[in-house]
Write a protein that holds these residues in place. Sequence first.
Motif, short mmCIF file in Angstrom:
data_model
loop_
_atom_site.label_atom_id
_atom_site.label_comp_id
_atom_site.label_asym_id
_atom_site.label_seq_id
_atom_site.Cartn_x
_atom_site.Cartn_y
_atom_site.Cartn_z
N CYS A 164 0.87 -1.18 0.00
CA CYS A 164 0.00 0.00 0.00
C CYS A 164 0.91 1.23 0.00
O CYS A 164 0.90 2.03 0.95
CB CYS A 164 -0.94 -0.01 1.19
N ALA A 165 1.69 1.35 -1.05
CA ALA A 165 2.73 2.37 -1.12
C ALA A 165 2.14 3.78 -1.07
O ALA A 165 1.04 4.03 -1.56
CB ALA A 165 3.53 2.21 -2.41
N THR A 166 2.92 4.69 -0.47
CA THR A 166 2.49 6.09 -0.39
C THR A 166 2.20 6.64 -1.78
O THR A 166 1.24 7.42 -1.96
CB THR A 166 3.58 6.94 0.29
N LYS A 167 2.98 6.24 -2.77
CA LYS A 167 2.77 6.68 -4.15
C LYS A 167 1.36 6.32 -4.64
O LYS A 167 0.68 7.12 -5.27
CB LYS A 167 3.82 6.02 -5.05
N GLY A 168 0.90 5.13 -4.30
CA GLY A 168 -0.45 4.72 -4.67
C GLY A 168 -1.51 5.43 -3.86
O GLY A 168 -2.58 5.79 -4.39
N THR A 169 -1.24 5.64 -2.57
CA THR A 169 -2.20 6.36 -1.73
C THR A 169 -2.41 7.79 -2.23
O THR A 169 -3.54 8.27 -2.34
CB THR A 169 -1.72 6.39 -0.27
N GLU A 170 -1.31 8.47 -2.55
CA GLU A 170 -1.43 9.83 -3.07
C GLU A 170 -2.20 9.85 -4.39
O GLU A 170 -2.95 10.80 -4.66
CB GLU A 170 -0.04 10.41 -3.27
N ALA A 171 -2.05 8.80 -5.19
CA ALA A 171 -2.75 8.74 -6.48
C ALA A 171 -4.26 8.63 -6.28
O ALA A 171 -5.04 9.33 -6.96
CB ALA A 171 -2.23 7.56 -7.30
N TRP A 172 -4.70 7.75 -5.35
CA TRP A 172 -6.15 7.62 -5.19
C TRP A 172 -6.75 8.84 -4.49
O TRP A 172 -7.92 9.19 -4.75
CB TRP A 172 -6.55 6.32 -4.52
N VAL A 173 -5.99 9.49 -3.62
CA VAL A 173 -6.50 10.70 -2.97
C VAL A 173 -6.82 11.76 -4.03
O VAL A 173 -7.83 12.49 -3.92
CB VAL A 173 -5.49 11.23 -1.94
N GLN A 174 -6.00 11.83 -5.07
CA GLN A 174 -6.23 12.82 -6.13
C GLN A 174 -7.47 12.50 -6.98
O GLN A 174 -7.91 13.33 -7.77
CB GLN A 174 -5.00 12.95 -7.02
N LYS A 175 -8.03 11.31 -6.82
CA LYS A 175 -9.25 10.94 -7.54
C LYS A 175 -10.52 11.32 -6.76
O LYS A 175 -11.63 11.15 -7.28
CB LYS A 175 -9.27 9.44 -7.83
N LEU A 176 -10.36 11.82 -5.53
CA LEU A 176 -11.52 12.23 -4.75
C LEU A 176 -12.26 13.38 -5.43
O LEU A 176 -11.64 14.28 -6.02
CB LEU A 176 -11.08 12.67 -3.35
N LYS A 177 -13.57 13.34 -5.32
CA LYS A 177 -14.39 14.42 -5.88
C LYS A 177 -14.75 15.46 -4.81
O LYS A 177 -15.45 16.43 -5.08
CB LYS A 177 -15.68 13.85 -6.48
N TRP A 178 -14.28 15.27 -3.61
CA TRP A 178 -14.51 16.16 -2.48
C TRP A 178 -14.11 17.59 -2.85
O TRP A 178 -13.04 17.83 -3.42
CB TRP A 178 -13.69 15.65 -1.30
N ASP A 179 -14.95 18.56 -2.54
CA ASP A 179 -14.72 19.92 -3.00
C ASP A 179 -13.57 20.62 -2.28
O ASP A 179 -13.17 21.72 -2.69
CB ASP A 179 -16.01 20.76 -2.90
N GLY A 180 -13.03 20.00 -1.24
CA GLY A 180 -11.89 20.62 -0.56
C GLY A 180 -10.55 20.11 -1.03
O GLY A 180 -9.50 20.53 -0.52
N LEU A 181 -10.54 19.21 -2.04
CA LEU A 181 -9.30 18.54 -2.44
C LEU A 181 -8.24 19.52 -2.96
O LEU A 181 -7.07 19.41 -2.60
CB LEU A 181 -9.60 17.48 -3.50
N LYS A 182 -8.65 20.48 -3.79
CA LYS A 182 -7.66 21.41 -4.36
C LYS A 182 -6.98 22.21 -3.27
O LYS A 182 -5.74 22.36 -3.26
CB LYS A 182 -8.34 22.35 -5.36
#
Length: 454
Positions: free
Chosen positions: A373-391
């Motif tokens: 569950c590499a950090t690289k993969g975790t960061e990738a899926w976090v960027q797929k969130l549609k949550w309006d606070g992501l940016k």
Amino acid sequence: MVKCCASVFLSLLFLSLLSIDSSESYGTNDGLEQWGYVQVRPKAHMFWWHYRSPKRVDSGPTPWPTVLWLQGGPGASGVGIGNFEEIGPLDYNLKPRNSTWLQFADLLFVDNPVGTGYSFVENTSLLVTTDEEASSDLTELLKQLYNKNPEMQKSPLYIFAESYGGKYAVTLGLSVVRAVKSGDLKLKLGGVAIGDSWISPEDFVFSWGPLLLDLSRLDSNAAANSNSMAEKIKQQIEAGKYGQATNSWGDLETYIISSSNSVDFYNFLLDSDMDPLGAAASSSNNGLSLRRYARYLSMKGESPSDTLTKIMNGVIKDKLKIIPKNITWQEESNEVFMALSNDFMKPRINEVDELLSLGVNVTIYSGQLDIICATKGTEAWVQKLKWDGLKNFTNLARTPLYCDGSDGGTKGFYRSYQNLHFYWVLHAGHFVPYDQPCIALRLLKETTQSPASS
């Protein structure tokens, strides 16, 4: 996919067991420990173990928290692994643990799903096959424990999870929100915290090739082959062929093991045979490569895994008294894994999104040295969130983390915006509480807003 003879064996075996009243619980004379079984469905029995912190603060503006710990696998025992090898009051040698999470919270361990550890089913047809079924059982457990216990209701519940447990945690979080809203469950959900969690299998398998290439554990040819195998997995996931994707995941792990000279999937600084609990592969009937739930413990003589198995089937079983005699505790249940094999590769990003949109506090933490569950993969899926606070979350600078009384130096980084919080934990593999207990305690205290003094 479970052997038919296993079902017959269990049916005959449980004819000899005494029935267990789901309302009964047992504990120590000092009241600091309580445990029992809940029949979450007919003939499906889940074991739980609750520890009350001796440092508990019952007065003041901030309530004392309770942590529900969910192990991964799927099929790994939280009552055994999380308790005695990561965060509980005693280690696997039954010696006091200086870094126990009881310093800042009460702890609730469960053997989840049913069929794991001390939990059991009276027929293998009752094993769960989806994360939603697992969350339904866990919700029933919480109803049995909380609804008639005003004292527990005062303590906000924080769901902490590791590895595959993260998929349970986010589905359970949503189930709890719904049950509380409908009045079926009397508790306050404090938040959900997922550590090195298998939230998006696609993003993790795509992280392996590039990461191991950068670390010189794969050469460019092997990394390219890894990426091609990951692309096949992506296509299978997109087509809804999750069982096939699970098989392909096993093939990819086997390929990386052979091409990297057995890198440890849970700590890229190690070879798997350097870990006495090493992730030795085993095979099921359909050839699926399964890896044991490794931990990084260094000791001479017998392995911690052997020691844990002995105490769980010996002194601990004797202490608890209520474990049926015919139940043999195992570190990990292959039967539970196989029952979930068609759900194993399903992503749970949408569930994280929904929790965030509902205002639930979500904490993510990731060990720098983890591969699976590499950090690289975790960061990738976090960027797929549609949550309006992501940016806004992504644009924030990270805050460095340190630990008082340690050898100095940066121990991690932290970023937080609204109800999303992320901890990057340096020098830690897949099992953050074991590898970096100081940072784990810090993120625990900050996540739960524990009123305990440091």
